[in-house]
Write a protein that holds these residues in place. Structure first.
Motif, mmCIF file in Angstrom:
data_model
loop_
_atom_site.group_PDB
_atom_site.id
_atom_site.type_symbol
_atom_site.label_atom_id
_atom_site.label_comp_id
_atom_site.label_asym_id
_atom_site.label_seq_id
_atom_site.Cartn_x
_atom_site.Cartn_y
_atom_site.Cartn_z
ATOM 1 N N HIS A 50 0.842 -1.202 0.000
ATOM 2 C CA HIS A 50 0.000 0.000 0.000
ATOM 3 C C HIS A 50 0.879 1.256 0.000
ATOM 4 N N LYS A 51 0.528 2.210 -0.846
ATOM 5 C CA LYS A 51 1.378 3.385 -1.046
ATOM 6 C C LYS A 51 1.274 4.394 0.090
ATOM 7 N N HIS A 52 0.168 4.384 0.829
ATOM 8 C CA HIS A 52 -0.040 5.452 1.800
ATOM 9 C C HIS A 52 -0.221 4.967 3.239
ATOM 10 N N LEU A 53 -0.948 3.900 3.425
ATOM 11 C CA LEU A 53 -1.234 3.448 4.788
ATOM 12 C C LEU A 53 0.020 2.881 5.448
ATOM 13 N N ARG A 54 0.236 3.275 6.676
ATOM 14 C CA ARG A 54 1.366 2.797 7.462
ATOM 15 C C ARG A 54 0.841 2.099 8.723
ATOM 16 N N PRO A 55 1.652 1.309 9.380
ATOM 17 C CA PRO A 55 1.174 0.570 10.562
ATOM 18 C C PRO A 55 0.528 1.444 11.629
ATOM 19 N N LYS A 56 0.980 2.695 11.769
ATOM 20 C CA LYS A 56 0.408 3.568 12.790
ATOM 21 C C LYS A 56 -1.043 3.943 12.495
ATOM 22 N N CYS A 57 -1.526 3.628 11.288
ATOM 23 C CA CYS A 57 -2.894 3.999 10.910
ATOM 24 C C CYS A 57 -3.947 3.264 11.732
ATOM 25 N N ILE A 58 -3.546 2.214 12.448
ATOM 26 C CA ILE A 58 -4.522 1.465 13.242
ATOM 27 C C ILE A 58 -5.090 2.312 14.379
ATOM 28 N N HIS A 59 -4.479 3.469 14.656
ATOM 29 C CA HIS A 59 -4.962 4.356 15.716
ATOM 30 C C HIS A 59 -5.938 5.408 15.193
ATOM 31 N N ASP A 60 -6.193 5.378 13.890
ATOM 32 C CA ASP A 60 -7.091 6.362 13.275
ATOM 33 C C ASP A 60 -8.438 5.701 13.002
ATOM 34 N N LYS A 63 -13.554 -4.334 23.351
ATOM 35 C CA LYS A 63 -12.661 -4.171 24.495
ATOM 36 C C LYS A 63 -12.891 -2.828 25.175
ATOM 37 N N THR A 64 -12.629 -2.813 26.470
ATOM 38 C CA THR A 64 -12.634 -1.555 27.189
ATOM 39 C C THR A 64 -11.231 -0.960 27.139
ATOM 40 N N ALA A 65 -11.147 0.316 27.493
ATOM 41 C CA ALA A 65 -9.870 1.027 27.512
ATOM 42 C C ALA A 65 -9.286 1.141 26.108
ATOM 43 N N SER A 66 -8.032 1.524 26.009
ATOM 44 C CA SER A 66 -7.395 1.789 24.725
ATOM 45 C C SER A 66 -6.605 0.566 24.262
ATOM 46 N N LEU A 67 -6.211 0.603 22.989
ATOM 47 C CA LEU A 67 -5.411 -0.475 22.418
ATOM 48 C C LEU A 67 -4.133 -0.679 23.219
ATOM 49 N N ARG A 68 -3.591 0.400 23.756
ATOM 50 C CA ARG A 68 -2.349 0.308 24.517
ATOM 51 C C ARG A 68 -2.487 -0.629 25.710
ATOM 52 N N TRP A 69 -3.686 -0.673 26.295
ATOM 53 C CA TRP A 69 -3.891 -1.482 27.488
ATOM 54 C C TRP A 69 -4.357 -2.891 27.149
ATOM 55 N N SER A 72 -4.288 -4.507 24.126
ATOM 56 C CA SER A 72 -3.476 -5.218 23.126
ATOM 57 C C SER A 72 -2.129 -4.519 22.975
ATOM 58 N N PRO A 73 -1.310 -4.514 24.011
ATOM 59 C CA PRO A 73 -0.069 -3.729 23.982
ATOM 60 C C PRO A 73 0.912 -4.157 22.904
ATOM 61 N N MET A 74 0.929 -5.447 22.550
ATOM 62 C CA MET A 74 1.868 -5.862 21.519
ATOM 63 C C MET A 74 1.462 -5.303 20.164
ATOM 64 N N LEU A 75 0.160 -5.330 19.858
ATOM 65 C CA LEU A 75 -0.315 -4.735 18.613
ATOM 66 C C LEU A 75 -0.042 -3.231 18.606
ATOM 67 N N ASP A 76 -0.179 -2.616 19.756
ATOM 68 C CA ASP A 76 0.112 -1.196 19.868
ATOM 69 C C ASP A 76 1.598 -0.939 19.592
ATOM 70 N N ASP A 77 2.472 -1.754 20.165
ATOM 71 C CA ASP A 77 3.908 -1.602 19.934
ATOM 72 C C ASP A 77 4.257 -1.801 18.457
ATOM 73 N N ILE A 78 3.654 -2.815 17.857
ATOM 74 C CA ILE A 78 3.949 -3.135 16.454
ATOM 75 C C ILE A 78 3.536 -1.989 15.538
ATOM 76 N N SER A 79 2.531 -1.216 15.945
ATOM 77 C CA SER A 79 2.086 -0.095 15.105
ATOM 78 C C SER A 79 3.172 0.958 14.944
ATOM 79 N N GLY A 80 4.205 0.908 15.792
ATOM 80 C CA GLY A 80 5.318 1.849 15.665
ATOM 81 C C GLY A 80 6.347 1.440 14.637
ATOM 82 N N VAL A 81 6.220 0.236 14.084
ATOM 83 C CA VAL A 81 7.130 -0.208 13.023
ATOM 84 C C VAL A 81 6.868 0.628 11.768
#
Length: 383
Positions: free
Chosen positions: A210-220, A244-250, A252-261
């Protein structure tokens, strides 16, 4: 070839070593890799060629979906654990397994019973009323066996992921939500999700080009809403957020971390490495693998494997019949521990008026702020 009903054979580190060096292991590993390659850049909404045999497989899955609709959950009191109606569903699928398999063109009749074991175990464990990455693996093994028998071939692999696997995922979610299936381990699918792993492999493969979407897009949320119809990774993140309650960080922390790749290519290669290491290569997960004639357990040429592993000091079996491996702390409570389904927890929270995101409930991946922390599961580098 003589057929054989698949059985579990891995009960020690010795067996695990045999499995990791076996042809069956290589076949499963390569099949997952091939499915991944066949999915790169392909959208769920793309016009994918579906041959007659693949369509027959989809029709079989439609029948399983109908069995679910015909088998509603029963009143389970105030229990937050698996609904016993799942066992009725499982039995119905098992009773119809031969009939369903006989509808698949070019399928050798001799292998129907053998295939039925992988097929039935794909939907969850009847005894524990739970679901985990091992069940998802059984479904992939079912597809692999169909390919080995010539029902499908390499030209069908894109359709097997985009159409068949995605249909399977949707049915699995119905079972999980409807029957409140318990996660098969208190850390979920190796820390990614309570139930699934492969969806993140194939989903990241779709996004690699994909030309535009990046892993961090999961937070949008807007991106998730717009593109979830095309990409299973984004569709599943959106689904997780909805229950789920709360945010992805809480939760699903691994998925949250991976979004920084930085790139989906690195996410995808990391997911594959993690799957091979944490699902195919870990004793507490591999113990549930089934071996038959199509995926045979390797013969130990040096000594009888049962005798050689009978006194394995690193392995013990609990009262549930599950193996536990000393020295692998991230899996010391991997199985045999009842973990209530997140759907039951969400409903209970709703009934009590808990605001979404309030963090009053402990996410069920075992990685919440309540004692776990994001470091509870060993990470696989995504670089």
């Amino acid at each position: 070839m003589t057929t054989a009903l698949p059985t579990k054979r891995i009960v020690s580190r010795h067996h695990l070593e045999l499995w990791l060096e076996s042809d069956a292991h290589r076949q499963v590993q390569h099949f997952v890799d091939h499915l991944n390659s066949a999915t790169v850049g392909v959208k769920l909404s793309d016009d994918i060629h579906v041959g007659a045999n693949v369509q027959a497989i989809l029709d079989v899955l439609d029948d399983v979906k109908q069995i679910y609709h015909d088998t509603p959950p029963v009143d389970n009191g105030k229990s937050r654990f698996g609904n016993p109606a799942f066992r009725t569903f499982y039995d119905k699928v098992a009773q119809r397994s031969q009939e369903l398999h006989r509808r698949i063109p070019n399928l050798d009749e001799r292998y129907v019973a053998e295939l039925g074991v992988y097929f039935c175990e794909s939907w969850g464990n009847r005894t524990r009323v739970d679901y985990g990455s091992g069940m998802e693996l059984n479904f992939l093994c079912w597809l692999l066996c169909l390919e080995k028998l010539g029902v499908t071939d390499e030209k069908d692999r894109t359709a097997l992921v985009i159409k068949v696997f995605w249909q399977y995922m949707q049915i699995a979610r119905l079972l999980q939500t409807g029957y409140w299936l318990e996660p098969a381990g208190s850390h979920g699918a190796q820390g990614l999700d309570d139930y699934h792993f492969a969806v993140f492999i194939f989903g990241s493969a779709q996004l690699k080009t994909h030309k535009h979407l990046r892993p961090k897009c999961i937070h949008d949320d807007e991106i998730l809403e717009e593109f979830s119809k095309d990409y299973m990774y984004l569709a599943y993140i959106r689904y997780i957020n909805s229950i789920k309650t709360a945010s992805l960080r809480w939760h699903s922390p691994m998925l949250d971390d991976i979004s920084g790749v930085k790139t989906w290519d690195k996410v995808n290669s990391g997911m594959l490495k993690m799957y091979h290491a944490e699902v195919l290569g870990k004793l507490p997960v591999a113990q549930h693998f089934y071996f038959g004639s199509l995926l045979p357990f390797p013969v130990d040429a040096d000594a009888d494997s049962e005798a050689a592993s009978a006194e394995d000091p690193d392995v013990h079996v609990d009262e549930h019949g599950h193996l536990h491996v000393r020295g692998e702390a991230q899996f010391e409570d991997c199985c045999g521990i009842k973990v209530p389904a997140i759907f039951a927890a969400s409903q209970e929270a709703h009934q009590k008026g808990v605001a979404a995101g309030g963090g009053a409930l402990r996410p069920l991946g075992g990685l919440a702020a309540a004692g776990g922390g994001s470091g509870a599961v060993r990470r696989i580098p995504f670089d």
